[in-house]
Structures are given as structure tokens and as C-alpha cells.
Write an enzyme that holds these catalytic residues in place. Sequence first.
Site, mmCIF file in Angstrom:
data_model
loop_
_atom_site.group_PDB
_atom_site.id
_atom_site.type_symbol
_atom_site.label_atom_id
_atom_site.label_comp_id
_atom_site.label_asym_id
_atom_site.label_seq_id
_atom_site.Cartn_x
_atom_site.Cartn_y
_atom_site.Cartn_z
ATOM 1 N N ASN A 221 0.878 -1.211 0.000
ATOM 2 C CA ASN A 221 -0.120 0.234 0.149
ATOM 3 C C ASN A 221 0.797 1.390 0.034
ATOM 4 O OD1 ASN A 221 -2.559 1.583 0.825
ATOM 5 N ND2 ASN A 221 -1.058 2.214 2.634
ATOM 6 N N TYR B 246 3.759 8.357 -12.060
ATOM 7 C CA TYR B 246 2.952 7.845 -11.159
ATOM 8 C C TYR B 246 1.846 6.719 -11.624
ATOM 9 C CZ TYR B 246 -0.617 7.647 -7.590
ATOM 10 O OH TYR B 246 -1.698 7.149 -6.572
ATOM 11 N N ILE C 66 -9.980 9.382 -2.157
ATOM 12 C CA ILE C 66 -10.182 8.990 -0.996
ATOM 13 C C ILE C 66 -9.665 10.254 0.138
ATOM 14 C CG2 ILE C 66 -9.622 7.423 1.052
ATOM 15 C CD1 ILE C 66 -11.325 6.538 -1.551
HETATM 16 N N1 LIG Z 1 -5.889 8.817 -1.221
HETATM 17 C C1 LIG Z 1 -6.453 9.009 -2.545
HETATM 18 O O1 LIG Z 1 -7.173 9.673 -3.104
HETATM 19 C C2 LIG Z 1 -5.914 7.682 -3.156
HETATM 20 C C3 LIG Z 1 -6.275 7.601 -4.502
HETATM 21 C C4 LIG Z 1 -5.970 6.570 -5.323
HETATM 22 C C5 LIG Z 1 -4.826 5.835 -4.860
HETATM 23 N N2 LIG Z 1 -4.137 6.028 -3.467
HETATM 24 C C6 LIG Z 1 -3.302 4.916 -3.013
HETATM 25 O O2 LIG Z 1 -3.358 4.582 -1.638
HETATM 26 C C7 LIG Z 1 -2.411 4.313 -1.087
HETATM 27 C C8 LIG Z 1 -2.339 5.205 0.346
HETATM 28 O O3 LIG Z 1 -2.292 6.296 0.143
HETATM 29 P P1 LIG Z 1 -3.201 7.347 1.297
HETATM 30 O O4 LIG Z 1 -4.053 8.271 0.560
HETATM 31 O O5 LIG Z 1 -3.291 6.631 2.261
HETATM 32 O O6 LIG Z 1 -1.664 8.190 1.767
HETATM 33 P P2 LIG Z 1 -1.102 8.581 3.081
HETATM 34 O O7 LIG Z 1 -0.139 9.535 2.578
HETATM 35 O O8 LIG Z 1 -2.093 8.882 3.729
HETATM 36 O O9 LIG Z 1 -0.317 7.191 3.289
HETATM 37 C C9 LIG Z 1 0.892 6.775 2.766
HETATM 38 C C10 LIG Z 1 1.956 6.181 3.665
HETATM 39 O O10 LIG Z 1 3.008 5.687 2.945
HETATM 40 C C11 LIG Z 1 4.363 5.909 3.628
HETATM 41 N N3 LIG Z 1 5.474 5.935 2.716
HETATM 42 C C12 LIG Z 1 5.737 6.863 1.855
HETATM 43 N N4 LIG Z 1 6.789 6.462 1.321
HETATM 44 C C13 LIG Z 1 7.117 5.008 1.809
HETATM 45 C C14 LIG Z 1 8.115 4.142 1.550
HETATM 46 N N5 LIG Z 1 9.237 4.278 0.579
HETATM 47 N N6 LIG Z 1 8.105 2.979 2.019
HETATM 48 C C15 LIG Z 1 7.025 2.723 2.987
HETATM 49 N N7 LIG Z 1 6.331 3.674 3.487
HETATM 50 C C16 LIG Z 1 6.279 4.708 2.738
HETATM 51 C C17 LIG Z 1 4.171 7.209 4.241
HETATM 52 O O11 LIG Z 1 4.993 7.914 5.344
HETATM 53 C C18 LIG Z 1 2.594 7.336 4.565
HETATM 54 O O12 LIG Z 1 2.461 7.080 5.990
HETATM 55 C C19 LIG Z 1 -1.261 4.761 -2.191
HETATM 56 O O13 LIG Z 1 -0.644 3.532 -2.793
HETATM 57 C C20 LIG Z 1 -2.088 5.662 -3.230
HETATM 58 O O14 LIG Z 1 -1.432 5.643 -4.503
HETATM 59 C C21 LIG Z 1 -4.893 6.729 -2.790
#
Ligand SMILES: NC(=O)c1ccc[n+]([C@@H]2O[C@H](COP(=O)([O-])OP(=O)(O)OC[C@H]3O[C@@H](n4cnc5c(N)ncnc54)[C@H](O)[C@@H]3O)[C@@H](O)[C@H]2O)c1
Length: 252
Positions: free
Chosen positions: A94, A158, A190
Site C-alpha cells: 500500500n 505515477y 479518498i
Molecule cells: N488518497 C487517495 O485519494 C488515493 C487515491 C488513489 C490511490 N491511492 C493509493 O492509496 C495508497 C495509500 O495512500 P494514502 O492516501 O493513504 O496516503 P498517505 O500519505 O496517507 O499514506 C501513505 C503512507 O506511505 C508512507 N510511505 C511513503 N513512502 C514510503 C516508503 N518508501 N516505504 C514505506 N512507506 C512509505 C508514508 O509515510 C505514509 O504513511 C497509495 O498507494 C496511493 O497511491 C490513494
Amino acid sequence: MQIDSNEFANQVVLVTGAGSGIGAATAKLFAKRGAKVAVTDINLVSAQKTAAEINNTGGNAIAILHDVSNMTHWENVRDEIHAKLGELNVVHNNAFMKIEKSTNETTIAEWEKQISVNLVSMQMSVLTFLTDLKKNHGAIVNTSSIHANFGFVHHGAYAASKGGMVAFGRQLAVDYGPEIRVNTVLPGPILTPIWDDTTDEYRNLVTSNTPLRRMGKPEEVAEAVCFLASSRASYISGTTLTVDGGYTAEKA
Ligand SMILES: NC(=O)c1ccc[n+]([C@@H]2O[C@H](COP(=O)([O-])OP(=O)(O)OC[C@H]3O[C@@H](n4cnc5c(N)ncnc54)[C@H](O)[C@@H]3O)[C@@H](O)[C@H]2O)c1
């Protein structure tokens, strides 16, 4: 089908990027449904916060420092999980980072970083946990994005990483069935900290373009992840589940 509130009892689950947003919500839901959870993040303090919230509410979690683009970190994560929780049943890939730039301004170093964190990390998860997952007939769930299927300006690297996650997830399902099921969620908008630096105006635009007329909650993606990891999804492998409030349906 009734959800067994303890459906992950005796299972060990790893959630990467679990210090925040979708990963934190997913780690908490797995724990609530009985799993022992390894909460990993490149930000150890945030991972510790998620783990403490789980442990303070009767769950069982450990926090581990983990840069998902670093193979040595993966090996440390495996050793700590084996020592403290047992063999693994579920990996939720994730964690992510995002380069947001026009393609002609994106350097090769940035591309390599983007692909390394979001995509090569999946390969590292396989190299690290294949033995456990095969033995336990486990599951891999990946967090990709609607960016895998749709273009958005300034998201070239990305989008490539997220599209790669879908293709690679499908491939893993082919390579490692029947023992391991592999599926990928595609979240839409989200509301997590990644939206903190966007304007109200932009979020209102996104909301108005979403049939459910709101942004999603991390807990709503967590439900999809836990479903795909659970025995309720026992005949589901090699596919994707979009969790976007209908955002992409309106564009299709
Ligand atoms: N929030 C959205 O709208 C959305 C939409 C589509 C996809 N996503 C996907 O959901 C997933 C989570 O996103 P989110 O919105 O919860 O983001 P977020 O920023 O809240 O959480 C992401 C976490 O990943 C950690 N991180 C960053 N680089 C890292 C690394 N190299 N190794 C380990 N941890 C690392 C960060 O410290 C953070 O805690 C991602 O894969 C993102 O692409 C999110």
C-alpha cells in the site's frame, strides 16, 4: 454472507504505509477482525501511532521501520514478523510516493524512484514472503489507483507505476495460484493527508464529478482490502476492485 468479526483470527498480516490514510485504516480493520498486524512505514513514529491505537483497543500490532524500496528493510521486516507474530498470511502492498510533474520535466532519477517505491516494492514483497504465502495459502492485496486506467495531467510516472501494479498483480495471480490469491484495489478520491495541500475549490470539483457526491473515507477502501484478503473472496484472484464512488464510471 455474514462477516465473521474474527475472520482473521490466527492470521498474520503486513500492511505497508500503515502510518497514515488507507494503510492505517486497513491495519486497524484487519486487527479488529482478529489479525496480528505488522504496521510498517518509512515514518516509524506514524507506524508506532497506528500500532498503539490497535493495541490500546484490544488488538495485536507491532510497528516496524520499512522503506518498501529497500530489500534489506524487507528482510528485517520478515525477521521481526517471524520472531514476534509468526509466518505471514496476507501482504497489503500500500505504501507509495508520487511524482507530480509534466513528463518532460521528470528526470530519470525521479522515474526510477517512482517505479522503485510503488512497483519494484511488490517484487520485493514476493521475494521476501513467497514461502510463507504459499505455505499458508495466503493473499496479496495491492493498492493501485484509478490512475492505472485514466490519465490525469502531470502524473506520467505515477500512472505508469500504478498501471504496472495492476499488470504485475494479475501476473502474480497466474504464477502463484492455486496457493496464493492476488488482487488489486483501485481507489478514487479518498480523503487522506495527501489531499491536505489541495484547495476546497478543487475538492468540491472532484466531489461534483463523483456520482456519490462525496470523497471516500480510508475505512471504505479498508473494507475492500479486507474483503479481498478474506475467505469471503475465496474464488477471486487476478482482478481489480475500484473504490471510487463511481468517479470513473461517469467518465467511461
Ligand atoms: N488518497 C487517495 O485519494 C488515493 C487515491 C488513489 C490511490 N491511492 C493509493 O492509496 C495508497 C495509500 O495512500 P494514502 O492516501 O493513504 O496516503 P498517505 O500519505 O496517507 O499514506 C501513505 C503512507 O506511505 C508512507 N510511505 C511513503 N513512502 C514510503 C516508503 N518508501 N516505504 C514505506 N512507506 C512509505 C508514508 O509515510 C505514509 O504513511 C497509495 O498507494 C496511493 O497511491 C490513494
